[in-house]
Design an enzyme around this catalytic site. Sequence first.
Site, PDB file in Angstrom:
ATOM      1  N   PRO A  20      33.099  37.993  41.246  1.00 37.84           N
ATOM      2  CA  PRO A  20      32.552  37.294  41.215  1.00 37.84           C
ATOM      3  C   PRO A  20      32.119  38.386  40.134  1.00 37.84           C
ATOM      4  O   PRO A  20      31.957  39.949  40.586  1.00 37.84           O
ATOM      5  CB  PRO A  20      31.888  37.278  42.582  1.00 37.84           C
ATOM      6  CG  PRO A  20      33.036  37.567  43.399  1.00 37.84           C
ATOM      7  CD  PRO A  20      33.416  38.080  43.051  1.00 37.84           C
ATOM      8  N   GLU A  21      30.968  38.629  38.840  1.00 32.48           N
ATOM      9  CA  GLU A  21      30.843  39.414  38.158  1.00 32.48           C
ATOM     10  C   GLU A  21      29.344  39.289  37.615  1.00 32.48           C
ATOM     11  O   GLU A  21      28.674  37.892  38.398  1.00 32.48           O
ATOM     12  CB  GLU A  21      31.914  39.684  37.068  1.00 32.48           C
ATOM     13  CG  GLU A  21      33.179  39.721  36.755  1.00 32.48           C
ATOM     14  CD  GLU A  21      34.242  39.805  35.854  1.00 32.48           C
ATOM     15  OE1 GLU A  21      33.695  39.860  34.777  1.00 32.48           O
ATOM     16  OE2 GLU A  21      35.142  39.247  35.974  1.00 32.48           O
ATOM     17  N   ARG A  25      39.213  38.002  51.631  1.00 34.42           N
ATOM     18  CA  ARG A  25      39.751  39.557  52.168  1.00 34.42           C
ATOM     19  C   ARG A  25      38.987  40.544  52.457  1.00 34.42           C
ATOM     20  O   ARG A  25      39.565  41.778  53.038  1.00 34.42           O
ATOM     21  CB  ARG A  25      40.663  40.046  50.283  1.00 34.42           C
ATOM     22  CG  ARG A  25      41.329  39.614  50.422  1.00 34.42           C
ATOM     23  CD  ARG A  25      41.466  39.776  48.498  1.00 34.42           C
ATOM     24  NE  ARG A  25      42.413  38.753  48.331  1.00 34.42           N
ATOM     25  CZ  ARG A  25      42.944  38.188  46.751  1.00 34.42           C
ATOM     26  NH1 ARG A  25      42.710  39.155  45.519  1.00 34.42           N
ATOM     27  NH2 ARG A  25      43.530  36.733  46.716  1.00 34.42           N
TER      28      ARG A  25
END
Length: 267
Positions: free
Chosen positions: A2-3, A109
């Site tokens: 996600p940017e 993660r």
Amino acid sequence: MPELPEVETICRQLSQEVTGRRIVGVDVKDKRVIKEITVKKLRTVVCGKTIRSVTRRGKMIICGLSGEYYLLIHLRISGWLILDESPQPCVRVLFRLPDGRSIQFCDSRVLGEIRLVRQLGTVRFLERMGPEPLTLSEKKFIRLFEGKTAKIKPLLMDQFFIAGLGNIYAQEALFCAGIHPERHVHMITKEELGNLYRCLRKILRKAIKKCGTSTDTYTQPDGAQGEFVRFLCVYQRQGEPCRRCQNEIVKKTVGGRGTCFCPVCQN
DNA sequence: AATGGGACCTGCGCGC
DNA sequence: TGCGCGCAGGTCCCAT
């Protein structure tokens, strides 16, 4: 990952769906993602609050609550948000809404984080963050590079230099501008930087229009994939032909990060 | 001061 | 088939 375009997509969708709604419950499945406060405090404060806004700064999602509180959500590498009734895979925290749906913070993660603050000004990461690339003039963009000597690609990914770029869009912008990711910025001309500015904005705008890039875990809050993946030129394309010159895209480590580029088009 | 590397994490793909 | 290893990446933190 996600940017900026992915986070922008999430904020637009969530903002439309949940603004004005009340949070009626907080369900913490994995307390590792809650930073700086206790789970109990988070639950106590957030329950009963109304969501006033969902915006972003760089890659940080800022959820404004009634009572002058802000929920800060950073998805890091593998986080995503889903708005749904049934619990999703990898869900770590659920914010329950009165209609039965919940805003679900999912993260495979467990590197993402949720914080609760009263004043955005006290958050160091936000305070030090560089300008937004989509509301920055070309002149100011070029001025950012004055006196810098670093390699271009790590610099573009430095959130304190410019906000919102990560490994995907830094690589794509450099390919578009024909600039080698290891070029030192003092060796790059103003004309090239102007070109990079236009490439960067073109790519970010298109990626937002396509609702982001789904390569790993990212999906939109409604579960749909981000379609920009079809337009990637270099990211994860090592060994494949360059879309411009047909030579092979190569991959090497730059500034500790995997970096794909065309050795012919980029120099 | 700027840069580099490790830690945080888990899932996946690889080689044996 | 199964195991162990390395890698992926954003940010923080420490060392140089």
